[in-house]
Design a protein around this motif. Structure first.
Motif, PDB file in Angstrom:
ATOM      1  N   LYS A  28       0.851  -1.188   0.000  1.00  0.00           N
ATOM      2  CA  LYS A  28       0.000   0.000   0.000  1.00  0.00           C
ATOM      3  C   LYS A  28       0.890   1.242   0.000  1.00  0.00           C
ATOM      4  N   TYR A  29       0.312   2.365  -0.449  1.00  0.00           N
ATOM      5  CA  TYR A  29       1.085   3.607  -0.532  1.00  0.00           C
ATOM      6  C   TYR A  29       1.700   3.980   0.822  1.00  0.00           C
ATOM      7  N   GLU A  30       0.937   3.757   1.895  1.00  0.00           N
ATOM      8  CA  GLU A  30       1.440   4.084   3.235  1.00  0.00           C
ATOM      9  C   GLU A  30       2.680   3.247   3.571  1.00  0.00           C
ATOM     10  N   GLU A  31       2.656   1.967   3.199  1.00  0.00           N
ATOM     11  CA  GLU A  31       3.799   1.084   3.465  1.00  0.00           C
ATOM     12  C   GLU A  31       5.019   1.513   2.647  1.00  0.00           C
ATOM     13  N   ILE A  32       4.774   1.912   1.416  1.00  0.00           N
ATOM     14  CA  ILE A  32       5.872   2.364   0.550  1.00  0.00           C
ATOM     15  C   ILE A  32       6.454   3.658   1.107  1.00  0.00           C
ATOM     16  N   ALA A  33       5.580   4.572   1.530  1.00  0.00           N
ATOM     17  CA  ALA A  33       6.036   5.849   2.094  1.00  0.00           C
ATOM     18  C   ALA A  33       6.905   5.618   3.325  1.00  0.00           C
ATOM     19  N   LYS A  34       6.486   4.701   4.167  1.00  0.00           N
ATOM     20  CA  LYS A  34       7.261   4.394   5.375  1.00  0.00           C
ATOM     21  C   LYS A  34       8.614   3.791   4.994  1.00  0.00           C
ATOM     22  N   ARG A  35       8.618   2.873   4.024  1.00  0.00           N
ATOM     23  CA  ARG A  35       9.856   2.212   3.593  1.00  0.00           C
ATOM     24  C   ARG A  35      10.825   3.205   2.943  1.00  0.00           C
ATOM     25  N   GLN A  36      10.273   4.130   2.138  1.00  0.00           N
ATOM     26  CA  GLN A  36      11.119   5.103   1.445  1.00  0.00           C
ATOM     27  C   GLN A  36      11.382   6.356   2.281  1.00  0.00           C
ATOM     28  N   GLU A  37      10.715   6.450   3.432  1.00  0.00           N
ATOM     29  CA  GLU A  37      10.833   7.604   4.322  1.00  0.00           C
ATOM     30  C   GLU A  37      10.460   8.901   3.612  1.00  0.00           C
ATOM     31  N   VAL A  38       9.288   8.844   2.947  1.00  0.00           N
ATOM     32  CA  VAL A  38       8.724  10.010   2.262  1.00  0.00           C
ATOM     33  C   VAL A  38       7.237  10.070   2.586  1.00  0.00           C
ATOM     34  N   SER A  39       6.578  11.126   2.139  1.00  0.00           N
ATOM     35  CA  SER A  39       5.138  11.252   2.390  1.00  0.00           C
ATOM     36  C   SER A  39       4.352  10.369   1.417  1.00  0.00           C
ATOM     37  N   VAL A  40       3.116  10.084   1.786  1.00  0.00           N
ATOM     38  CA  VAL A  40       2.225   9.298   0.932  1.00  0.00           C
ATOM     39  C   VAL A  40       1.993  10.054  -0.378  1.00  0.00           C
ATOM     40  N   ASN A  41       1.902  11.392  -0.300  1.00  0.00           N
ATOM     41  CA  ASN A  41       1.739  12.206  -1.510  1.00  0.00           C
ATOM     42  C   ASN A  41       2.910  12.026  -2.472  1.00  0.00           C
ATOM     43  N   THR A  42       4.116  11.943  -1.940  1.00  0.00           N
ATOM     44  CA  THR A  42       5.295  11.733  -2.780  1.00  0.00           C
ATOM     45  C   THR A  42       5.208  10.383  -3.481  1.00  0.00           C
ATOM     46  N   VAL A  43       4.775   9.370  -2.756  1.00  0.00           N
ATOM     47  CA  VAL A  43       4.610   8.035  -3.349  1.00  0.00           C
ATOM     48  C   VAL A  43       3.573   8.097  -4.468  1.00  0.00           C
ATOM     49  N   LYS A  44       2.441   8.765  -4.209  1.00  0.00           N
ATOM     50  CA  LYS A  44       1.405   8.904  -5.240  1.00  0.00           C
ATOM     51  C   LYS A  44       1.975   9.580  -6.482  1.00  0.00           C
ATOM     52  N   ASN A  45       2.749  10.634  -6.279  1.00  0.00           N
ATOM     53  CA  ASN A  45       3.343  11.351  -7.410  1.00  0.00           C
ATOM     54  C   ASN A  45       4.343  10.476  -8.165  1.00  0.00           C
ATOM     55  N   GLN A  46       5.155   9.723  -7.433  1.00  0.00           N
ATOM     56  CA  GLN A  46       6.140   8.842  -8.076  1.00  0.00           C
ATOM     57  C   GLN A  46       5.449   7.776  -8.922  1.00  0.00           C
ATOM     58  N   ILE A  47       4.424   7.167  -8.378  1.00  0.00           N
ATOM     59  CA  ILE A  47       3.704   6.112  -9.103  1.00  0.00           C
ATOM     60  C   ILE A  47       2.962   6.703 -10.298  1.00  0.00           C
ATOM     61  N   SER A  48       2.371   7.874 -10.127  1.00  0.00           N
ATOM     62  CA  SER A  48       1.696   8.546 -11.235  1.00  0.00           C
ATOM     63  C   SER A  48       2.683   8.834 -12.367  1.00  0.00           C
ATOM     64  N   LYS A  49       3.846   9.333 -12.017  1.00  0.00           N
ATOM     65  CA  LYS A  49       4.898   9.619 -13.008  1.00  0.00           C
ATOM     66  C   LYS A  49       5.310   8.326 -13.726  1.00  0.00           C
ATOM     67  N   ALA A  50       5.459   7.247 -12.969  1.00  0.00           N
ATOM     68  CA  ALA A  50       5.853   5.955 -13.551  1.00  0.00           C
ATOM     69  C   ALA A  50       4.781   5.437 -14.507  1.00  0.00           C
ATOM     70  N   LEU A  51       3.528   5.539 -14.100  1.00  0.00           N
ATOM     71  CA  LEU A  51       2.443   5.049 -14.947  1.00  0.00           C
ATOM     72  C   LEU A  51       2.324   5.863 -16.239  1.00  0.00           C
ATOM     73  N   LYS A  52       2.567   7.178 -16.156  1.00  0.00           N
ATOM     74  CA  LYS A  52       2.569   8.009 -17.368  1.00  0.00           C
ATOM     75  C   LYS A  52       3.675   7.562 -18.316  1.00  0.00           C
ATOM     76  N   ALA A  53       4.854   7.270 -17.759  1.00  0.00           N
ATOM     77  CA  ALA A  53       5.978   6.812 -18.590  1.00  0.00           C
ATOM     78  C   ALA A  53       5.651   5.465 -19.231  1.00  0.00           C
ATOM     79  N   LEU A  54       5.009   4.576 -18.474  1.00  0.00           N
ATOM     80  CA  LEU A  54       4.631   3.269 -19.020  1.00  0.00           C
ATOM     81  C   LEU A  54       3.568   3.419 -20.108  1.00  0.00           C
ATOM     82  N   LYS A  55       2.649   4.337 -19.890  1.00  0.00           N
ATOM     83  CA  LYS A  55       1.612   4.579 -20.901  1.00  0.00           C
ATOM     84  C   LYS A  55       2.261   5.080 -22.191  1.00  0.00           C
ATOM     85  N   GLU A  56       3.193   6.005 -22.076  1.00  0.00           N
ATOM     86  CA  GLU A  56       3.906   6.514 -23.253  1.00  0.00           C
ATOM     87  C   GLU A  56       4.721   5.391 -23.893  1.00  0.00           C
TER      88      GLU A  56
END
Length: 163
Positions: A124-152
């Motif tokens: 879950k995003y919360e687990e990833i945020a804790k593991r990466q020591e970042v906010s949940v919003n940062t995780v959401k942004n990172q995954i969104s960026k990754a999905l856009k790159a995959l779509k392209e």
């Protein structure tokens, strides 16, 4: 020949993986095929359709390996597997998977890590945020960026095959 290796190595490994279900065996098989191809060419023999030749060679080596390890009937031929494994489907899927992993590999490290932790590992995003020591919003942004790159990347795969 280096261009052929760069172009076909990863897709051939993914193709072999459909037969062997083991990454190391798939990589070893593809490396053996390239070594055999280089020997073939160094002996002055020509290959008219390199892609078809490599895929056929890889398929045959995989079947030989399966026979050797008694995973399948030793009397089976490549044609006997036609209903179980469509070569065209496996080849196409291997190219698409290779493009997908190339796109994933090109992502920034933290972005790639967040995507894989989410989609591959099911965190879950919360687990990833804790593991990466970042906010949940940062995780959401990172995954969104990754999905856009995959779509392209998916558009490029589509254009590669149908464009």
């Amino acid at each position: 020949m280096d261009d052929a290796f760069r172009l076909y190595y990863r897709p051939l490994c993914l193709y072999a993986l459909h037969y062997l279900n083991n990454t190391e065996d798939a990589e070893d098989t593809v490396q053996d095929c390239f070594a055999e191809l280089w020997e073939h060419i160094n002996n002055g023999r020509m290959v008219s359709d390199l892609k078809s030749y490599l895929y056929s060679m890889t398929r045959n080596h995989c079947i030989d390996k399966l026979k050797k390890h008694s995973v399948i009937d030793p009397n089976i031929t490549p044609m006997d597997l036609a209903d179980e494994i469509s070569d065209e489907e496996c080849e196409e899927r291997a190219f698409i998977e290779a493009r997908l992993w190339t796109t994933i590999d090109s992502l920034p490290e933290r972005c790639r890590e967040a995507l894989l932790l989410s989609k591959r590992d099911g965190l879950k995003y919360e687990e990833i945020a804790k593991r990466q020591e970042v906010s949940v919003n940062t995780v959401k942004n990172q995954i969104s960026k990754a999905l856009k790159a995959l779509k392209e990347g998916g558009r490029r795969v589509y254009m590669f095959f149908f464009g």
